[in-house]
Design a protein around this motif. Structure first.
Motif, mmCIF file in Angstrom:
data_model
loop_
_atom_site.group_PDB
_atom_site.id
_atom_site.type_symbol
_atom_site.label_atom_id
_atom_site.label_comp_id
_atom_site.label_asym_id
_atom_site.label_seq_id
_atom_site.Cartn_x
_atom_site.Cartn_y
_atom_site.Cartn_z
ATOM 1 N N ASP A 147 42.103 21.540 32.793
ATOM 2 C CA ASP A 147 41.102 21.071 31.832
ATOM 3 C C ASP A 147 40.570 22.192 30.944
ATOM 4 O OD1 ASP A 147 39.556 22.498 33.601
ATOM 5 O OD2 ASP A 147 38.059 20.915 33.906
ATOM 6 N N ASP A 148 41.242 23.334 30.954
ATOM 7 C CA ASP A 148 40.877 24.480 30.120
ATOM 8 C C ASP A 148 39.533 25.081 30.527
ATOM 9 O OD1 ASP A 148 41.604 26.307 28.140
ATOM 10 O OD2 ASP A 148 40.441 25.280 26.596
ATOM 11 N N GLN A 149 39.147 24.888 31.780
ATOM 12 C CA GLN A 149 37.955 25.518 32.331
ATOM 13 C C GLN A 149 38.316 26.156 33.669
ATOM 14 O OE1 GLN A 149 34.947 25.790 30.825
ATOM 15 N NE2 GLN A 149 35.778 24.721 29.035
ATOM 16 N N PHE A 150 37.726 27.293 33.937
ATOM 17 C CA PHE A 150 38.013 27.984 35.186
ATOM 18 C C PHE A 150 37.204 27.341 36.310
ATOM 19 C CE2 PHE A 150 38.674 31.233 31.847
ATOM 20 C CZ PHE A 150 40.014 31.481 32.066
ATOM 21 N N ASP A 151 37.918 26.832 37.324
ATOM 22 C CA ASP A 151 37.239 26.134 38.414
ATOM 23 C C ASP A 151 37.445 26.804 39.766
ATOM 24 O OD1 ASP A 151 39.804 24.838 39.629
ATOM 25 O OD2 ASP A 151 39.852 24.264 37.513
ATOM 26 N N LYS A 152 38.239 27.889 39.805
ATOM 27 C CA LYS A 152 38.478 28.577 41.070
ATOM 28 C C LYS A 152 38.177 30.064 40.890
ATOM 29 C CE LYS A 152 42.047 29.550 44.552
ATOM 30 N NZ LYS A 152 43.476 29.367 44.927
ATOM 31 N N ILE A 153 37.340 30.590 41.765
ATOM 32 C CA ILE A 153 36.986 32.015 41.737
ATOM 33 C C ILE A 153 37.392 32.634 43.066
ATOM 34 C CG2 ILE A 153 35.145 33.711 41.510
ATOM 35 C CD1 ILE A 153 33.518 31.695 39.969
ATOM 36 N N THR A 154 38.207 33.684 42.998
ATOM 37 C CA THR A 154 38.667 34.375 44.201
ATOM 38 C C THR A 154 38.248 35.833 44.134
ATOM 39 O OG1 THR A 154 40.610 32.925 44.276
ATOM 40 C CG2 THR A 154 40.653 34.918 45.647
ATOM 41 N N SER A 155 37.594 36.303 45.167
ATOM 42 C CA SER A 155 37.218 37.717 45.247
ATOM 43 C C SER A 155 38.435 38.524 45.687
ATOM 44 C CB SER A 155 36.072 37.903 46.243
ATOM 45 O OG SER A 155 35.786 39.280 46.434
ATOM 46 N N LEU A 156 38.806 39.525 44.878
ATOM 47 C CA LEU A 156 39.985 40.339 45.186
ATOM 48 C C LEU A 156 39.620 41.714 45.751
ATOM 49 C CD1 LEU A 156 42.337 39.685 42.119
ATOM 50 C CD2 LEU A 156 42.089 38.378 44.231
ATOM 51 N N VAL A 157 38.660 42.357 45.147
ATOM 52 C CA VAL A 157 38.270 43.708 45.569
ATOM 53 C C VAL A 157 36.755 43.796 45.560
ATOM 54 C CG1 VAL A 157 38.449 46.189 45.135
ATOM 55 C CG2 VAL A 157 40.351 44.682 44.512
ATOM 56 N N LYS A 158 36.170 44.139 46.696
ATOM 57 C CA LYS A 158 34.725 44.325 46.777
ATOM 58 C C LYS A 158 34.377 45.768 46.401
ATOM 59 C CE LYS A 158 33.600 40.782 50.207
ATOM 60 N NZ LYS A 158 34.869 40.040 50.081
ATOM 61 N N LEU A 159 33.470 45.911 45.444
ATOM 62 C CA LEU A 159 33.017 47.219 44.993
ATOM 63 C C LEU A 159 31.493 47.214 44.947
ATOM 64 C CD1 LEU A 159 35.555 47.696 42.055
ATOM 65 C CD2 LEU A 159 35.594 48.935 44.228
ATOM 66 N N ASN A 160 30.899 48.388 44.997
ATOM 67 C CA ASN A 160 29.448 48.446 44.913
ATOM 68 C C ASN A 160 28.987 48.426 43.460
ATOM 69 O OD1 ASN A 160 30.557 51.287 44.892
ATOM 70 N ND2 ASN A 160 28.439 51.736 44.349
ATOM 71 N N PHE A 161 27.780 47.935 43.242
ATOM 72 C CA PHE A 161 27.178 47.941 41.914
ATOM 73 C C PHE A 161 26.838 49.383 41.567
ATOM 74 C CE2 PHE A 161 22.979 47.137 39.538
ATOM 75 C CZ PHE A 161 23.605 47.201 38.316
ATOM 76 N N GLY A 162 27.502 49.940 40.558
ATOM 77 C CA GLY A 162 27.332 51.350 40.226
ATOM 78 C C GLY A 162 26.560 51.585 38.960
#
Length: 511
Positions: A135-150
């Motif tokens: 539907d031209d909208q992003f409906d799946k979010i996958t976390s690939l790499v966890k990083l700290n807020f820098g």
């Protein structure tokens, strides 16, 4: 009469907001007019969009598979911009997805990669967004790499690898390596502060608790399952880019209040070779460019605040600028064109001001393949943001630039470096025999590549060979490797190794 006019104006504004693809921009929300920009001869700029406050301040961009731009607010949401072919007004939509605060975006592998440098609605790290129902909208979010807020030295750009099968991610020196640590590393895992003499931490306490390895670059598989450390030692490289030969470059930051001190290092364009260490350290401890265990800059630029970079590959520009590396300086409002030239196994170059403006806090640069135009954004830190397009209207040809073949000598040196780099990462049969003849090579980048190859091999296989080396230059390189590896991996042998090194210096050691 005045009241009637104001009522009519208000009604018109309401109608326009309902019938326009972009919101009404208040008078105090206008980005820097193009009349205030100075461009290289033959180029023109268009202001496509002055970003209103409710759309934030844009700091990163990418181009999707349909030629649409996707931009991120530094502290907010993602936006998709449709740029009509042949001109006309742009259309902007807010992506309906719970993610934002990105300082790196990449559309590849039918996915949008979002490198979040924030803490909401998703914590910092790399995510993959997919449209699973068409539907031209992003409906799946996958976390690939966890990083700290820098903060502003956190997770930054994401780019497609030259093989078309991998992605590369960069992060500044306030970012820790992922946990668990990447399974592979071209940088020997022996990094330390490596100071012979004591150093003074930053007098204002800035980054006082940030130690080696500093800013880094990772290579990842599309699903993030494979991770490899490519290089370390940056202060705050915001973006990375590959040239047509597949060589990687970045633009690293200086420490602005170090200007005038012996340890000041200017902003600089870096050729990112395999296993590189660029020597950022806190306070007075930054490695000078002449340190043999560091990689020097390709081009020193000067004071500034590096942000987005992009090669002109695919742009409908004269050949000179198709081959240029464009780099953005946020603080001084400049886009430079860097003209790189082969220099042995690496590069050197010159640079010129391509676009300047006041104010022009440039945040990102891309070349859109669909029209061959350059697009750049200004903004950041909640400053007035804008989207611009740059085209060439001069008389020079804009046909695709012919590839300049390297001279036979340069090609030979580059091939030798690539061969040495193939031994980076893990112990390999034949690595020491292949690398050792290059430890004394006159080309610094070949010496570096050879040393990194040796450092990845078991110490016992080359320790005695290092201590018996006779060539002065090869001896220095071998001693650097020995001091690094023996001290870091084998503390019980470090004392004996150092004593042996001292004997060699005095002439008392083995010949």
């Amino acid at each position: 009469m005045r009241l009637c006019f104001l009522a009519w104006l208000a009604a018109f504004a309401c109608w326009f907001s309902l019938n326009s693809s972009s919101p009404v921009i208040a008078a105090d929300e206008q980005a820097t007019p193009v009349e205030q920009l100075r461009l290289a001869d033959g180029f023109q700029a268009e202001l496509l969009h002055s970003v209103p406050k409710d759309q934030g301040s844009w700091v990163a961009m990418t181009v999707d598979n349909r030629g649409r731009l996707i931009a991120s607010d530094q502290y907010g949401k993602l936006y998709r911009i449709t740029v009509p072919n042949g001109g006309g007004p742009i259309a902007i939509e807010t992506l309906n997805v719970e993610i934002g605060m990105a300082q790196g975006l990449l559309y590849a592998f039918d996915s949008l990669y979002v490198n979040v440098n924030g803490d909401k609605p998703k914590p910092a790290g790399l995510y993959r967004l997919q449209d699973t129902d068409g539907d031209d909208q992003f409906d799946k979010i996958t976390s690939l790499v966890k990083l700290n807020f820098g903060a502003e030295h956190g997770p930054h750009a994401v780019v497609l690898g030259p093989d078309g099968k991998s992605i590369y991610l960069c992060a500044g020196n306030n970012t820790f390596l992922p946990k668990p640590a990447p399974s592979e590393s071209r940088v020997p895992r022996i990094w330390s502060e490596d100071h012979l003499l004591g150093r003074m931490p930053d007098a204002r306490g800035h980054n006082a608790d940030r130690l080696a390895p500093g800013g880094f670059i990772l290579r990842l598989s599309p699903d993030g399952s494979e991770q490899e450390i490519i290089c370390t030692g940056f202060r705050n490289e915001y973006d990375i880019a590959f040239n047509p030969d597949g060589e990687l470059f970045s633009y690293d930051a200086d420490m602005e209040w170090d200007i005038g001190t012996p340890w000041y290092r200017p902003t600089r364009v870096c050729h990112v070779v395999s296993g590189a260490e660029f020597g950022w350290r806190n306070g007075t401890g930054k490695w000078p460019a002449y340190y043999p265990d560091s990689v020097p800059a390709a081009v020193d630029i000067g004071p500034g605040s590096p942000t987005g970079i992009a090669f002109g590959t695919g742009a409908k520009f004269p050949a000179k600028y198709q081959r240029a590396l464009f780099i953005a300086d946020w603080s001084y409002g400049i886009i430079y064109a860097v003209h790189l030239e082969p220099n042995g196994a690496s590069y050197t170059g010159t640079f010129e001001k391509f676009i300047t403006g006041v104010p022009l806090p440039v945040t990102d640069i891309i070349v859109r393949p669909q029209d061959g135009a350059m697009y750049f954004t200004i903004g950041g830190r909640r400053t007035q943001s804008g989207l611009y397009r740059v085209t060439y209207t001069g008389k020079e040809s804009t046909s695709p630039a012919e590839k300049i073949e390297a001279s036979s000598e340069v090609a030979k040196l580059r091939d030798a470096r690539h061969e040495l780099e193939s031994f980076h990462g893990e112990p390999q049969t034949g690595a020491i025999e292949a690398a050792w003849p290059y430890l004394g090579h006159e080309d610094r980048f070949l010496r570096f590549a050879a040393r990194i190859a040796v450092e990845h091999q078991p110490l016992k296989q080359w320790q005695s060979k290092a201590l018996s080396e006779q060539d002065p230059r090869a001896l220095i390189t071998a001693m650097v490797a020995l001091a690094r590896v023996a001290g870091a991996q084998h503390p019980d042998e470090a004392g004996g190794s150092r004593a042996a090194i001292q004997d060699r210096r005095s002439g008392a050691g083995p010949s």
